[in-house]
Design an enzyme around this catalytic site. Structure first.
Site, PDB file in Angstrom:
ATOM      1  CB  ALA A  66       4.758   2.586   1.288  1.00 29.69           C
ATOM      2  CE  LYS A  67       4.710  -1.684   8.264  1.00 24.72           C
ATOM      3  NZ  LYS A  67       5.421  -0.713   9.136  1.00 24.72           N
ATOM      4  N   GLY A  68       4.083  -2.970   3.289  1.00 27.59           N
ATOM      5  CA  GLY A  68       3.809  -4.187   2.555  1.00 27.59           C
ATOM      6  C   GLY A  68       3.685  -5.346   3.507  1.00 27.59           C
TER       7      GLY A  68
ATOM      8  CB  CYS B  77      -0.903   0.015   1.228  1.00 27.18           C
ATOM      9  SG  CYS B  77      -1.774   1.602   1.408  1.00 27.18           S
TER      10      CYS B  77
END
Ligand code: GLU
Length: 418
Positions: A106-108, A61
């Site tokens: 962001a992050k994953g 995201c």
């Protein structure tokens, strides 16, 4: 709509609470800031070692990029759902703004239990995930980093996979790499070092001392174990730590260096011959000076907040305290240093790694640590100043007030497309 009390709903509540203390934040801009820009879901078909195929789901995201390239870690965890990843990406957008890094958030994540994966399976998951998201990441676009259950090895595989497609080595596409291939000294312990610095600062601010302070830490992964070691170095007594197996407690202080070595061999904290066994719930309610949640989100619910006996909470985890718990802590006058500041050491040193990579120049450990300390303490002082001047109910609201103003200013200058 996010589920009630999800990390995403909680983050939006935290932002709403801060909005009234901000200055010159346009309502339309604020509405935009609560929504992620884009989220990709990827299916990861992975051949298990036994020859069967399993399909994992992964996400990335990009929440907000008004202030620069998207930045944030990748976690491997059963709780890494799309909505959780979106919320954690939103937290990153506030964190990078609060500590003044030229990044968005962001992050994953990959929804899996990494403890059930062999090293080869983890490598296949990492490479396939990187291929899945490679069109959205890049050194000037979105720079992943470690998070729960990922570290230098996963970053090396990510960097290698991305570089294979580019046709040349691109170290600056991820941070948190091994030092031998472009990582910076000090990144592995950076989040824990930041937590230790902030714990020291908040104790000093409250006319107390880190020396002989008692500390309980929930979670003994990278962040929890480095926080423990670096606080012990500053003279604190880390009296309790826990992991998925449960907790251990010694009122005179645990041998956290020995415990970290034990855990690095793949063992649990409860299988070491250290202290008395306690449950996670007992750890959260110990009578200590400082409680450090360093595990998953939602550890401190309103019920836990009502009975905890720590004088101060320092959030090493992302999203450990619910808004209802925040209310209880305010009522009980227990200060909580929020995640967006307390655990920002990781992303600060990620920034320093990225700067070194883009300049093709290396810094010493002493330079990295000094820069980290300056940035995180400046942000701490700014948060305290807003808390005092604006009379926000708690430190989190002060931190969000600053982050929202910075992100909103960037949005206002850039304008709304089209
Ligand atoms: N995963 C860490 C965090 O939650 C570090 C992110 C980064 O270094 O980009 O802040």
């Amino acid at each position: 709509m996010p589920a009630e009390n999800s990390t995403l709903a909680n983050m939006r509540t935290q932002m709403d609470r801060a909005k009234q203390y901000t200055e010159d934040v346009d309502d339309n801009v604020f509405t935009r800031m609560k929504h992620p820009e884009r989220t990709l879901t990827v299916s990861l078909p992975i051949l298990r070692d036994d020859g069967t195929l399993e399909v994992f789901e992964g996400y990335r995201c990009q929440f907000g990029g008004a202030r620069g390239p998207y930045k944030g870690g990748v976690r491997y965890h059963p709780s890494a759902s799309m909505e959780e990843v979106i919320a954690l990406a939103g937290l990153m957008a506030s964190k990078t703004a609060l500590v003044g890094l030229p990044y968005g958030g962001a992050k994953g994540g990959v929804q899996c239990n990494p403890k059930e994966l062999s090293r080869d399976e983890r490598k296949r998951v990492t490479r396939r995930y990187t291929e899945g998201i490679r069109r959205m990441i890049g050194p000037k676009m979105d720079i992943p980093a470690p998070d729960m259950n990922t570290g230098p090895q996963e970053m090396a595989w990510m960097m290698d996979t991305y570089s294979v497609y580019e046709g040349y080595t691109v170290p600056e596409v991820v941070t948190g790499k091994p030092t031998e291939i472009g990582g910076t000294p000090g990144r592995v312990e950076a989040t824990g070092r930041g937590v230790a610095i902030i714990t020291d600062r908040i104790l000093t601010h409250l006319d107390r001392s880190v020396e002989n302070a008692t500390v309980a830490i929930q979670g003994f992964g990278n962040v929890g174990s480095w926080t423990a070691r670096l606080l012990a170095e500053r003279g604190a007594h880390v009296v309790a730590v826990s992991d998925v197996s449960g907790g251990v407690y010694d009122p005179d202080g645990l041998d956290v260096v020995g415990l970290a070595e034990h855990v690095e061999r793949g063992e649990t904290v409860t299988s070491a011959d250290e202290g008395d066994q306690i449950s996670n719930d007992e750890l959260l309610r110990l009578d200590v000076d400082v409680l450090v949640p360093a595990a998953v989100s939602h550890a401190i619910t309103a019920d836990v907040a009502a009975d905890l006996r720590a004088d101060i909470v320092v959030e090493a985890a992302n999203g450990p305290t619910t808004p209802a718990a925040d209310d209880v802590l305010v009522e009980r006058d227990v200060p909580a240093v929020p995640d967006v500041l307390a655990n920002a050491g990781g992303v600060i040193v990620s920034y320093l790694e990225w700067v070194q990579n883009t300049q093709e120049y290396t810094w010493t450990l002493a330079e990295v640590n000094a820069d980290l300390e300056r940035r995180i303490t400046d942000a701490f002082d700014e948060m305290l100043a807003v808390y005092a001047e604006e009379e926000t109910p708690d430190l989190r609201t002060a931190a969000y007030t600053i982050a929202i103003e910075r992100n909103a200013t960037a949005h206002s200058y850039r304008g709304l497309f089209p």
